[in-house]
Design an enzyme around this catalytic site. Structure first.
Site, PDB file in Angstrom:
ATOM      1  CE  LYS A 205      -3.378   2.514   2.692  1.00  0.00           C
ATOM      2  NZ  LYS A 205      -4.222   2.614   3.874  1.00  0.00           N
ATOM      3  CD  GLU A 211       9.630  -5.860   6.987  1.00  0.00           C
ATOM      4  OE1 GLU A 211       9.199  -4.784   6.485  1.00  0.00           O
ATOM      5  OE2 GLU A 211       9.667  -6.063   8.210  1.00  0.00           O
ATOM      6  N   GLY A 262      -4.556  -1.676   5.228  1.00  0.00           N
ATOM      7  CA  GLY A 262      -3.734  -2.792   4.757  1.00  0.00           C
ATOM      8  C   GLY A 262      -4.382  -4.149   5.025  1.00  0.00           C
ATOM      9  NE  ARG A 263      -6.010  -3.734  11.187  1.00  0.00           N
ATOM     10  CZ  ARG A 263      -5.343  -2.590  11.318  1.00  0.00           C
ATOM     11  NH1 ARG A 263      -4.192  -2.428  10.695  1.00  0.00           N
ATOM     12  NH2 ARG A 263      -5.822  -1.613  12.055  1.00  0.00           N
ATOM     13  CD  GLU A 348      -1.385  -4.250  11.556  1.00  0.00           C
ATOM     14  OE1 GLU A 348      -0.160  -4.449  11.600  1.00  0.00           O
ATOM     15  OE2 GLU A 348      -2.010  -4.175  10.481  1.00  0.00           O
ATOM     16  CG  HIS A 379      -3.043 -35.812  17.044  1.00  0.00           C
ATOM     17  ND1 HIS A 379      -3.154 -37.029  17.657  1.00  0.00           N
ATOM     18  CD2 HIS A 379      -4.091 -35.716  16.186  1.00  0.00           C
ATOM     19  CE1 HIS A 379      -4.215 -37.671  17.175  1.00  0.00           C
ATOM     20  NE2 HIS A 379      -4.803 -36.882  16.281  1.00  0.00           N
ATOM     21  CE  LYS A 488       6.133  -0.775   9.957  1.00  0.00           C
ATOM     22  NZ  LYS A 488       5.084  -0.152   9.158  1.00  0.00           N
TER      23      LYS A 488
HETATM   24  O1  F6P Z   1       3.660  -2.844   9.727  1.00  0.00           O
HETATM   25  C1  F6P Z   1       2.294  -2.998   9.666  1.00  0.00           C
HETATM   26  C2  F6P Z   1       1.745  -2.676   8.308  1.00  0.00           C
HETATM   27  O2  F6P Z   1       1.642  -1.301   8.158  1.00  0.00           O
HETATM   28  C3  F6P Z   1       0.410  -3.356   8.095  1.00  0.00           C
HETATM   29  O3  F6P Z   1      -0.642  -2.650   8.615  1.00  0.00           O
HETATM   30  C4  F6P Z   1       0.392  -3.517   6.618  1.00  0.00           C
HETATM   31  O4  F6P Z   1      -0.560  -4.464   6.208  1.00  0.00           O
HETATM   32  C5  F6P Z   1       1.807  -3.936   6.354  1.00  0.00           C
HETATM   33  O5  F6P Z   1       2.573  -3.172   7.262  1.00  0.00           O
HETATM   34  C6  F6P Z   1       2.302  -3.750   4.962  1.00  0.00           C
HETATM   35  O6  F6P Z   1       2.219  -2.433   4.543  1.00  0.00           O
HETATM   36  P1  F6P Z   1       2.325  -2.039   3.017  1.00  0.00           P
HETATM   37  O7  F6P Z   1       1.201  -2.682   2.298  1.00  0.00           O
HETATM   38  O8  F6P Z   1       2.251  -0.546   2.996  1.00  0.00           O
HETATM   39  O9  F6P Z   1       3.655  -2.537   2.519  1.00  0.00           O
END
Ligand code: F6P
Length: 519
Positions: A205, A211, A262-263, A348, A379, A488
């Site tokens: 987003k 990452e 995002g979620r 979250e 199990h 972060k």
């Molecule tokens: O670190 C949390 C977060 O902001 C989430 O809310 C989000 O889904 C994820 O990182 C990834 O964010 P993006 O889609 O901006 O890479």
């Protein structure tokens, strides 16, 4: 903004506290089933595509009515209407939360406020373009591997759905999900794919997430080092930061607006891997299933409103009984990433300790969500569910009809799900002995007719709205996530220190670990 009242400030809260002492604390499921033949009928609900048995929870008619009254007094209905009219319910970021609009048919546009109608038209323009692109990729036999690079909401929803809908997926392609910055993930995938037959989807987003950007840069470098030239054909960006994607060098982009959290984003362009896997028609069915649940949430009376009733039970468990976690037990291997998806969605969203106005809350909020596909869980940790010192409500998810040709397997699987819920409730008497199981342990049992795009869409929308209602009762903003920011920022500062070895000003533990990791 709609009038909301925090749960603990309503008269209903006081009533519930009394009721908890007089009947809640001591309610015995075995007894209430024995004395109330109508319990199952009354405490079951059929929502679109999802049947729910709530009868094995620690409530009765009086408690359920008092809980529903709490929802009424908190202004849940008005808050829901604010959500569905595009008001800025995400107050700390001053934004609407309109993931529901992503599954709204164009035909229903007139009922919406004008600015939202404009958004809806844009939603459908992107959806049509993205589905046409998905279809083209499906028909492109030269593309054998689709690699989604994204994390959190840009990974969990698509990954969960592609696994769940495997039966509907184009089996001519492989789908890979790279989320962590742990280089094992990307290098493992890159070992298995070839540049000329791979499509990389960079899903973010913000298009700034460490990452994802690290993985995207490495994937692009690998692609070019292997002689790949045509970035436009092999890289596609899914983002609301179209400019950053262009600067990164990706020209094929599907966008979405900042009011998609995002979620809550698997219904947007972030859903492209799902659309490629299952095809445009099935993707539309996924949206339609979610839309059916939206309609249920909007119009069903609070007493028969499944997201509302589930959220009230969540609050009852958390704030009155003090249960601190909930175990998710899907009896379908396709739902094996469900708990990971729900962990982000619930924790979250509702893992907050202050209310919307910033005041510290005097009660607990989101429980810990955890679990495994339950035949395996049985199990492993079910021992603790039955005899451990904590009571942990369990949410069973079963699917009536399955596609495989091993009916006796399915019979055994379902029998196990039913038996576990029964065992949690009934327990077993062995006074003073090691076989004693206290029983009276609550569970909810959800049933889908089949696991299809439509029913999965409805199930996920059900969870989204349940989380919203729980947040609404608790008086929190379920749509921000400030808690993830500090880590972060600190990681950014630590990275160069890991290179240089500079530990000045660091606490002794971080400094000691940093030295150890460098030596
Ligand atoms: O670190 C949390 C977060 O902001 C989430 O809310 C989000 O889904 C994820 O990182 C990834 O964010 P993006 O889609 O901006 O890479």
């Amino acid at each position: 903004m709609s009038m909301r009242l925090r749960c603990d400030r309503t008269p209903a809260w006081g009533v519930l506290r009394q009721l908890f002492e007089t009947r809640g604390r001591t309610l015995d499921l075995r007894q209430v089933f024995a004395t109330d033949p109508g319990r199952f009928e009354r405490l079951t609900l059929q929502a679109p595509h999802v049947f729910a048995d709530l009868s094995k929870n620690l409530v009765d008619e009086t408690l359920q009515a008092a809980l529903t009254e709490l929802a009424r007094q908190c202004g849940v209905a008005a808050h829901r209407d604010a959500l569905f009219s595009g008001q800025h319910v995400n107050s700390t970021e001053d934004r609407a939360a309109m993931h529901w609009l992503l599954r709204q048919p164009v035909a229903d546009a007139q009922a919406l406020p004008l600015p939202v109608q404009v958004e809806l038209r844009q939603v459908h323009a992107v959806l049509d373009a993205m589905l046409a692109y998905a279809q083209a990729v499906r028909e492109d036999v030269a593309i054998t591997d689709v690699v989604n690079i994204g994390i959190g909401g840009s990974d969990l929803g698509p990954q969960m759905a592609v696994l769940a809908l495997d039966e509907f997926a184009d089996q001519g392609k492989r789908y890979h999900f790279v989320s962590s910055v742990d280089g094992h993930e990307l290098s493992q995938v890159l070992r298995r794919v070839r540049p000329e037959s791979t499509l990389f989807l960079v899903a973010s987003k913000s298009f700034t997430t460490l990452e994802t950007m690290t993985n995207a840069r490495s994937a692009k470098a690998w692609f070019q080092a292997q002689g790949g030239r045509d970035i436009a054909r092999h890289f596609c960006a899914l983002t609301s930061n179209v400019q950053a994607a262009a600067e990164f060098g990706i020209s094929t982009t599907f966008g979405f607006r900042d009011w998609v959290g995002g979620r809550y984003s698997m219904w947007s362009a972030i859903g492209l891997p799902i659309a490629i896997a299952i095809g445009p028609q099935h993707f539309r069915e996924l949206l339609a299933g979610a839309h059916a649940m939206d309609a249920h949430f909007r119009i069903a009376p609070l007493e028969r409103n499944l997201p509302v009733q589930l959220a009230l039970l969540d609050l009852w468990h958390r704030n009155f009984h003090g249960f601190s976690s909930r175990s998710v037990a899907p009896y379908h291997s396709g739902l094996r990433r469900m708990q990971a998806y729900l962990q982000q969605l619930e924790m979250e969203s509702n893992g907050k300790r202050v209310d919307e106005t910033g005041q510290a809350l005097p009660y607990a909020t989101s429980p810990v969500i955890w679990g495994e596909p339950a035949a395996n869980g049985q199990h492993a940790y079910f021992q603790m569910l039955h005899q451990g010192s904590d009571v942990i409500p369990v949410e069973f998810i079963a699917v009536k009809k399955v596609a495989h040709e091993l009916p006796e397997h399915h019979l055994k699987l379902l029998a196990n799900g039913l038996a576990q819920a029964q065992a949690l409730m009934l327990g077993q008497a062995d006074p003073g002995g090691h076989r004693h199981m206290p029983g009276n342990r609550p569970s909810t049992f959800l049933v889908l007719e089949e696991l299809t795009p439509t029913s999965l869409g409805a199930l996920i929308a059900l969870y989204e709205h349940r989380v919203f209602v729980a947040g609404s009762l608790w008086g929190i903003n379920s749509f921000d996530q400030w808690g993830v920011e500090l880590g972060k920022v600190l990681a950014k500062a630590i990275e160069p220190r890991l290179e240089s070895g500079d530990t000045t000003g660091l606490d002794a533990s971080t400094a000691g670990l940093l030295k150890r990791l460098r030596s």
